[in-house]
Enzyme design. Sequence first.
Site, short mmCIF file in Angstrom:
data_model
loop_
_atom_site.label_atom_id
_atom_site.label_comp_id
_atom_site.label_asym_id
_atom_site.label_seq_id
_atom_site.Cartn_x
_atom_site.Cartn_y
_atom_site.Cartn_z
N HIS A 156 70.48 42.14 88.72
CA HIS A 156 69.43 42.51 89.67
C HIS A 156 69.31 44.03 89.79
CE1 HIS A 156 70.67 38.48 91.45
NE2 HIS A 156 69.39 38.30 91.24
N GLN A 191 62.22 25.18 93.96
CA GLN A 191 62.64 25.21 92.56
C GLN A 191 64.00 24.55 92.34
OE1 GLN A 191 62.47 29.65 92.52
NE2 GLN A 191 64.25 29.51 91.21
N GLN A 201 61.60 31.24 81.90
CA GLN A 201 60.90 31.65 83.13
C GLN A 201 59.95 32.82 82.85
OE1 GLN A 201 62.71 31.98 87.22
NE2 GLN A 201 62.93 34.11 86.60
#
Length: 279
Positions: free
Chosen positions: A37, A64, A156
Amino acid sequence: VKMLTRIPETVRWFRKRRAAGRRIVLVPTMGAMHAGHLRLIRRARVLAGRRGILAVSLFVNPAQFGPREDFRRYPRPIRRDRALCRISGVDVLFAPRSSSMYAGDASTWVDETRLSRGLCGRSRPGHFRGVCTIVAKLFHIVTPDLAIFGRKDFQQAAIIRRMIRDLNFPVRLVVAPTVREKTGLACSSRNTHLTPAANRKAPAIRQALLEARHAVHRRPMAASRLRAIIRRRLRGFRIDYIEVVDATTLEPRKTARSRNCVALAAHLGNVRLIDNIIL
Ligand code: AMP
């Protein structure tokens, strides 16, 4: 770091900055921040520039997660996340409550129907519908010029790219490389759930993928053979899938060649790990 939780207030906040001509860069996350991140955030800071707004969203998106998945035990160290954002130069943190993101009778979803079929989509039905829906909502609320995703979640990123194109979101997508621990294990919020024994085993995923890349370095190879090489390295894992796919269409390939992507998901105990490599 400014913290926004309510949606109308957030919409107003960004609308004002956008009207003042400020560039907005968004890093969507589920929190429990790790080096992966932080790398995305650092990149975002640079892309936003000094006058731009660096926004991080922090939301563990229930839509999700499957009914038997780890939504409830997903780590939520909110104070730590906030401190990390502050020292990383984040301007604004958007951390809505689940009840404000989804009305109790929400019935509209964003469903990418092609790239979502295989890989993680097969073993996690509804997962990418949840991802696309939340990302579309974040795009509407935050109105970013640019959004950053990680390559670790290869499928994704491909699906979001497709959604942006198909639904004409005026958002540029940047995909940042996978950040790894020293052992080669891809950083993940779920790594904190690994037992010490599982932690010692987990780097085998990276080693298996590097071996796969090495194996097709000189010449193409039957995908089935390549998958067997990887599977042999991963004894003791419960393999969800190992696939050789085209890196843009995510279509399965019978022959593994340079530039194809090998993606895999495997469980160690009750932790599901994913990784991928470009051959
Ligand atoms: P998550 O909080 O797991 O939803 O991840 C938020 C963003 O960080 C997604 O775009 C991920 O692809 C990205 N990300 C997660 N782990 C890594 C990693 N190890 N390296 C690079 N990006 C990552």
